[in-house]
Design a protein around this motif. Structure first.
Motif, PDB file in Angstrom:
ATOM      1  N   ASP A  20      43.732  35.777  49.605  1.00 40.22           N
ATOM      2  CA  ASP A  20      44.627  36.901  49.887  1.00 40.22           C
ATOM      3  C   ASP A  20      43.909  38.236  49.698  1.00 40.22           C
ATOM      4  O   ASP A  20      44.056  39.155  50.514  1.00 40.22           O
ATOM      5  N   THR A  21      43.143  38.357  48.622  1.00 42.81           N
ATOM      6  CA  THR A  21      42.429  39.620  48.393  1.00 42.81           C
ATOM      7  C   THR A  21      41.248  39.770  49.343  1.00 42.81           C
ATOM      8  O   THR A  21      40.922  40.890  49.762  1.00 42.81           O
ATOM      9  N   ILE A  44      38.018  41.446  44.360  1.00 37.78           N
ATOM     10  CA  ILE A  44      37.880  40.021  44.639  1.00 37.78           C
ATOM     11  C   ILE A  44      37.153  39.390  43.453  1.00 37.78           C
ATOM     12  O   ILE A  44      36.044  39.809  43.119  1.00 37.78           O
ATOM     13  N   VAL A  90      40.268  47.243  46.352  1.00 34.01           N
ATOM     14  CA  VAL A  90      40.533  45.805  46.414  1.00 34.01           C
ATOM     15  C   VAL A  90      39.530  45.112  45.505  1.00 34.01           C
ATOM     16  O   VAL A  90      38.328  45.378  45.585  1.00 34.01           O
ATOM     17  N   GLU A 116      41.167  33.279  46.009  1.00 35.68           N
ATOM     18  CA  GLU A 116      41.036  34.714  46.254  1.00 35.68           C
ATOM     19  C   GLU A 116      41.219  35.107  47.721  1.00 35.68           C
ATOM     20  O   GLU A 116      40.969  36.246  48.093  1.00 35.68           O
ATOM     21  N   GLN A 158      42.674  41.245  52.444  1.00 38.31           N
ATOM     22  CA  GLN A 158      42.882  42.688  52.285  1.00 38.31           C
ATOM     23  C   GLN A 158      41.576  43.445  52.486  1.00 38.31           C
ATOM     24  O   GLN A 158      41.545  44.510  53.119  1.00 38.31           O
ATOM     25  N   SER A 218      36.712  46.136  38.863  1.00 34.87           N
ATOM     26  CA  SER A 218      38.016  45.953  39.511  1.00 34.87           C
ATOM     27  C   SER A 218      38.931  47.146  39.286  1.00 34.87           C
ATOM     28  O   SER A 218      39.815  47.414  40.104  1.00 34.87           O
TER      29      SER A 218
END
Length: 299
Positions: free
Chosen positions: A48-49, A182, A180, A46, A52, A175
């Protein structure tokens, strides 16, 4: 309710621990340890998220915004813990990162389970703490569907704040609300449904990343040194001296003198040594660059 729980991966029965109560102590611990190792691997997927989310938080901080954690039960307690650690670790104002738990402060030490079922309580708590458009709200719930957290996120979104969902179930209700999402998918718990175990471990890892990476980006860390630490006890006063020594390669005796002249501010002591300036000038230079020590050194 039972049908909804069956849909959640965190509520499934773990086939690897079905005989947990028949094992000797060491084997129980080995099973728990193996399950915990899955938390780190789930978080890795996770990153990458999480990045963000960190960027959203940094943007909020730079614009005068704040970071709020909303959660219930274990998730709420983890949020409160991470928020409470920011002022002593990074020298931040207590209002910059705030934790809010369903049921209020008493829920930190006793279970107030019914509070998590009320979305209106989440909305009310968003109003109580005064969430604004420039803020970021993180909703924390292993299930990804806790009504209290959903209410808080929806109200924060209505106010224009950015929202981040932290859950351990894929494609959760939270979500769908968040800017964003996660979701470290850790799988079924060693003790069925006990999300204080590896789900809680994964959540804590992500929360640590959110604040630590954000504070690094905001200049609260120099190299890997905790230069904004608040020297409020003997251990931390000694840590300030060691930070000055490590950053400047001076002797311990000189670090002691610099820490005293800097009144316990490691950044000031480091600037004094590396730039050969007084404590007053060091403070002035830090003020001109918003406390970012690397920028003060480069200027």
């Amino acid at each position: 309710m039972a049908e909804k729980l069956k849909e959640l991966l965190t509520e499934w029965r773990n086939p690897d621990t079905e005989n947990l109560d028949t094992l000797p102590t060491l084997d129980i611990l080995k099973k728990l340890n193996l399950e915990d190792q899955k938390a780190a691997l789930a978080v890795e997927k996770e990153l990458d998220t999480v990045a963000q989310a960190v960027d959203l938080v940094v943007q909020a901080f730079e614009q005068g915004g704040r970071l709020f954690y909303f959660g219930a039960g274990t998730s709420g307690r983890l949020g409160m813990l991470d928020a409470a650690e920011c002022p002593p670790t990074f020298g931040t104002d207590p209002s910059l990162v705030q934790g809010v738990i369903a049921g209020g402060l008493s829920a930190l030490v006793e279970a107030i389970e019914g509070a998590e079922d009320e979305p209106d309580l989440g909305r009310e708590d968003v109003d109580k703490v005064g969430v604004k458009a420039e803020d970021v709200v993180v909703g924390i719930a292993a299930s990804g569907r806790t009504p209290y957290v959903m209410g808080a996120m929806e109200e924060a979104k209505r106010r224009g704040a950015k929202t981040i969902a932290l859950s351990c179930n894929p494609d959760s209700e939270m979500s769908k609300v968040a800017d964003v999402a996660i979701a470290p998918v850790v799988g079924p718990e060693a003790v069925t449904g006990s999300t204080r175990l590896k789900a809680g471990t994964a959540q804590k890892m992500v929360l640590n990343m959110l604040t630590t990476a954000s504070m690094v980006r905001m200049g609260k860390v120099y190299g890997n040194l905790m230069v904004n630490v608040q020297a409020t006890n003997e251990k931390l006063r000694e840590r300030v001296k060691k930070i000055i020594m490590d950053a400047t390669e001076c002797t311990w005796e000189e670090a002691e003198k610099l820490a005293e002249q800097a009144e316990g501010d490691a950044r000031v002591g480091i600037l004094m040594k590396l730039k050969g300036i007084s404590s007053g000038e060091a403070r002035a230079q830090l003020n001109r660059v918003g406390g970012r020590i690397r920028q003060a050194l480069e200027n």
